[in-house]
Motif scaffolding. Structure first.
Motif, PDB file in Angstrom:
ATOM      1  N   MET A   1      35.397 -41.876  48.116  1.00  0.00           N
ATOM      2  CA  MET A   1      34.365 -41.568  47.130  1.00  0.00           C
ATOM      3  C   MET A   1      34.708 -42.222  45.793  1.00  0.00           C
ATOM      4  SD  MET A   1      31.489 -39.883  46.573  1.00  0.00           S
ATOM      5  CE  MET A   1      31.387 -38.682  47.900  1.00  0.00           C
ATOM      6  N   ILE A   2      33.760 -42.982  45.235  1.00  0.00           N
ATOM      7  CA  ILE A   2      33.935 -43.625  43.938  1.00  0.00           C
ATOM      8  C   ILE A   2      33.392 -42.693  42.864  1.00  0.00           C
ATOM      9  CG2 ILE A   2      33.384 -45.624  42.507  1.00  0.00           C
ATOM     10  CD1 ILE A   2      32.917 -47.203  45.079  1.00  0.00           C
ATOM     11  N   ARG A   3      34.242 -42.310  41.927  1.00  0.00           N
ATOM     12  CA  ARG A   3      33.880 -41.368  40.871  1.00  0.00           C
ATOM     13  C   ARG A   3      33.480 -42.148  39.612  1.00  0.00           C
ATOM     14  NH1 ARG A   3      36.041 -36.345  40.955  1.00  0.00           N
ATOM     15  NH2 ARG A   3      36.965 -36.570  38.865  1.00  0.00           N
ATOM     16  N   VAL A   4      32.262 -41.885  39.121  1.00  0.00           N
ATOM     17  CA  VAL A   4      31.696 -42.682  38.034  1.00  0.00           C
ATOM     18  C   VAL A   4      31.392 -41.806  36.814  1.00  0.00           C
ATOM     19  CG1 VAL A   4      29.796 -44.191  37.334  1.00  0.00           C
ATOM     20  CG2 VAL A   4      30.695 -44.317  39.670  1.00  0.00           C
ATOM     21  N   LEU A   5      31.737 -42.324  35.645  1.00  0.00           N
ATOM     22  CA  LEU A   5      31.347 -41.727  34.367  1.00  0.00           C
ATOM     23  C   LEU A   5      30.249 -42.583  33.754  1.00  0.00           C
ATOM     24  CD1 LEU A   5      33.488 -40.416  31.463  1.00  0.00           C
ATOM     25  CD2 LEU A   5      31.991 -42.349  31.040  1.00  0.00           C
ATOM     26  N   ILE A   6      29.189 -41.954  33.253  1.00  0.00           N
ATOM     27  CA  ILE A   6      28.082 -42.646  32.589  1.00  0.00           C
ATOM     28  C   ILE A   6      28.109 -42.303  31.111  1.00  0.00           C
ATOM     29  CG2 ILE A   6      25.580 -42.857  32.402  1.00  0.00           C
ATOM     30  CD1 ILE A   6      25.403 -42.086  35.369  1.00  0.00           C
ATOM     31  N   ALA A   7      28.074 -43.332  30.252  1.00  0.00           N
ATOM     32  CA  ALA A   7      27.998 -43.122  28.807  1.00  0.00           C
ATOM     33  C   ALA A   7      26.786 -43.865  28.258  1.00  0.00           C
ATOM     34  CB  ALA A   7      29.278 -43.607  28.118  1.00  0.00           C
ATOM     35  N   ASP A   8      25.777 -43.115  27.826  1.00  0.00           N
ATOM     36  CA  ASP A   8      24.554 -43.694  27.260  1.00  0.00           C
ATOM     37  C   ASP A   8      23.921 -42.630  26.374  1.00  0.00           C
ATOM     38  OD1 ASP A   8      21.655 -44.562  27.031  1.00  0.00           O
ATOM     39  OD2 ASP A   8      22.450 -46.206  28.240  1.00  0.00           O
ATOM     40  N   ASP A   9      23.426 -43.018  25.207  1.00  0.00           N
ATOM     41  CA  ASP A   9      22.893 -42.025  24.273  1.00  0.00           C
ATOM     42  C   ASP A   9      21.471 -41.592  24.612  1.00  0.00           C
ATOM     43  OD1 ASP A   9      22.030 -44.617  23.544  1.00  0.00           O
ATOM     44  OD2 ASP A   9      21.512 -43.920  21.539  1.00  0.00           O
ATOM     45  N   GLN A  10      20.841 -42.212  25.614  1.00  0.00           N
ATOM     46  CA  GLN A  10      19.478 -41.847  25.977  1.00  0.00           C
ATOM     47  C   GLN A  10      19.476 -40.992  27.240  1.00  0.00           C
ATOM     48  OE1 GLN A  10      16.645 -45.127  25.916  1.00  0.00           O
ATOM     49  NE2 GLN A  10      18.034 -46.341  24.653  1.00  0.00           N
ATOM     50  N   PRO A  11      19.040 -39.736  27.137  1.00  0.00           N
ATOM     51  CA  PRO A  11      19.056 -38.837  28.301  1.00  0.00           C
ATOM     52  C   PRO A  11      18.285 -39.376  29.501  1.00  0.00           C
ATOM     53  CG  PRO A  11      18.677 -37.595  26.283  1.00  0.00           C
ATOM     54  CD  PRO A  11      18.594 -39.046  25.912  1.00  0.00           C
ATOM     55  N   LEU A  12      17.155 -40.049  29.251  1.00  0.00           N
ATOM     56  CA  LEU A  12      16.363 -40.577  30.368  1.00  0.00           C
ATOM     57  C   LEU A  12      17.110 -41.690  31.099  1.00  0.00           C
ATOM     58  CD1 LEU A  12      12.713 -40.682  28.963  1.00  0.00           C
ATOM     59  CD2 LEU A  12      13.636 -39.175  30.731  1.00  0.00           C
ATOM     60  N   VAL A  13      17.834 -42.507  30.349  1.00  0.00           N
ATOM     61  CA  VAL A  13      18.621 -43.567  30.980  1.00  0.00           C
ATOM     62  C   VAL A  13      19.739 -42.955  31.815  1.00  0.00           C
ATOM     63  CG1 VAL A  13      20.156 -45.520  30.574  1.00  0.00           C
ATOM     64  CG2 VAL A  13      18.063 -45.282  29.231  1.00  0.00           C
ATOM     65  N   ARG A  14      20.422 -41.960  31.259  1.00  0.00           N
ATOM     66  CA  ARG A  14      21.492 -41.307  32.027  1.00  0.00           C
ATOM     67  C   ARG A  14      20.932 -40.705  33.309  1.00  0.00           C
ATOM     68  NH1 ARG A  14      22.852 -39.061  26.937  1.00  0.00           N
ATOM     69  NH2 ARG A  14      22.272 -36.968  27.644  1.00  0.00           N
ATOM     70  N   ALA A  15      19.779 -40.061  33.211  1.00  0.00           N
ATOM     71  CA  ALA A  15      19.171 -39.454  34.398  1.00  0.00           C
ATOM     72  C   ALA A  15      18.806 -40.513  35.429  1.00  0.00           C
ATOM     73  CB  ALA A  15      17.940 -38.647  33.998  1.00  0.00           C
ATOM     74  N   GLY A  16      18.263 -41.649  34.951  1.00  0.00           N
ATOM     75  CA  GLY A  16      17.909 -42.719  35.876  1.00  0.00           C
ATOM     76  C   GLY A  16      19.115 -43.313  36.570  1.00  0.00           C
ATOM     77  N   LEU A  17      20.186 -43.539  35.813  1.00  0.00           N
ATOM     78  CA  LEU A  17      21.405 -44.079  36.410  1.00  0.00           C
ATOM     79  C   LEU A  17      21.994 -43.100  37.417  1.00  0.00           C
ATOM     80  CD1 LEU A  17      23.090 -45.650  33.257  1.00  0.00           C
ATOM     81  CD2 LEU A  17      22.051 -46.874  35.161  1.00  0.00           C
ATOM     82  N   ARG A  18      21.977 -41.827  37.060  1.00  0.00           N
ATOM     83  CA  ARG A  18      22.501 -40.813  37.985  1.00  0.00           C
ATOM     84  C   ARG A  18      21.704 -40.808  39.284  1.00  0.00           C
ATOM     85  NH1 ARG A  18      21.789 -36.731  35.037  1.00  0.00           N
ATOM     86  NH2 ARG A  18      19.853 -35.964  35.979  1.00  0.00           N
ATOM     87  N   THR A  19      20.377 -40.912  39.179  1.00  0.00           N
ATOM     88  CA  THR A  19      19.531 -40.915  40.374  1.00  0.00           C
ATOM     89  C   THR A  19      19.840 -42.117  41.262  1.00  0.00           C
ATOM     90  OG1 THR A  19      17.752 -39.751  39.215  1.00  0.00           O
ATOM     91  CG2 THR A  19      17.154 -40.989  41.195  1.00  0.00           C
TER      92      THR A  19
END
Length: 218
Positions: A1-19
């Protein structure tokens, strides 16, 4: 399993990347933060395999965070994903030794392949970013090529072969297959190449290989 951290100040972008990332069963998003300082703290807390950073964030920007993470966590794969593909950002990211520079305008599902390539020792550049790097290099002076060829005198024949394949953007596993070497042996050669040429990343090695004439300006 590859564990990823997302850093972005826009909540919609973070949600899209997570999806997008959650669509792959081999990837887990373990933290989401809104600026560089939070990213540094989260890396210490959750120990991800990959840090995916935007550039323009309040507080500490993504490039400053990338520089700090690369210095303090050599095993961490640090990747930039941004709207801004300006030359100065690309140059600074390369100097920091990031493992990828992707644009938000690219196909988001290519991000999954990029993360996996980075985990396998590769360096991932958005096509537009790679084109800009080659364009800048192609317009450089003959002196750069002569200096690069001079530096290669310190390399063994095998190390030169490895450098050429680094220039082609191949991960360690593929380099090993082409040269009939164990992946661990490839890692030793890659470390030797970077050390002898005073380079800090595979992207810098690819640029060096181009300047030395080992790969064409395609």
């Amino acid at each position: 399993m590859i564990r990823v951290l997302i850093a972005d100040d826009q909540p919609l972008v973070r949600a899209g990347l997570r999806t997008v990332l959650s669509a792959d069963p081999g990837i887990e998003v373990v933290a989401e933060v809104a600026d560089g300082r939070e990213a540094l703290a989260a890396v210490e807390r959750v120990r991800p395999d990959v840090a995916l950073l935007d550039i323009r964030m309040p507080g500490m920007d993504g490039l400053t965070a990338a520089e700090s993470l690369r210095a303090g966590h050599p095993a961490l794969r640090v990747m930039i994903i941004t709207t801004f593909g300006e030359d100065r950002y690309i140059a600074r990211a390369i100097d920091a030794g990031v493992h990828g520079f992707l644009l938000k305008s690219d196909d988001p599902y290519e991000l999954i392949g990029g993360i996996k390539a980075a985990m396998n020792g590769g360096t991932v550049l958005a096509p537009a970013v790679a084109h800009r790097i080659v364009r800048v290099l192609h317009g450089g002076e003959l002196r750069d090529r002569l200096e690069a060829r001079s530096g290669m005198e310190a390399l063994t024949p095998r190390e030169r072969e490895v450098l050429a394949l680094l220039g082609a953007g191949l991960p360690n596993a593929e380099i090993g297959r082409r040269l009939h070497l164990a992946e661990g042996t490839v890692k030793i050669h890659v470390s030797a190449v970077l050390g002898k040429l005073n380079l800090t990343s595979r992207v810098q090695a690819a640029i060096y290989a181009y300047r030395a004439g080992l790969i064409p300006p395609s």
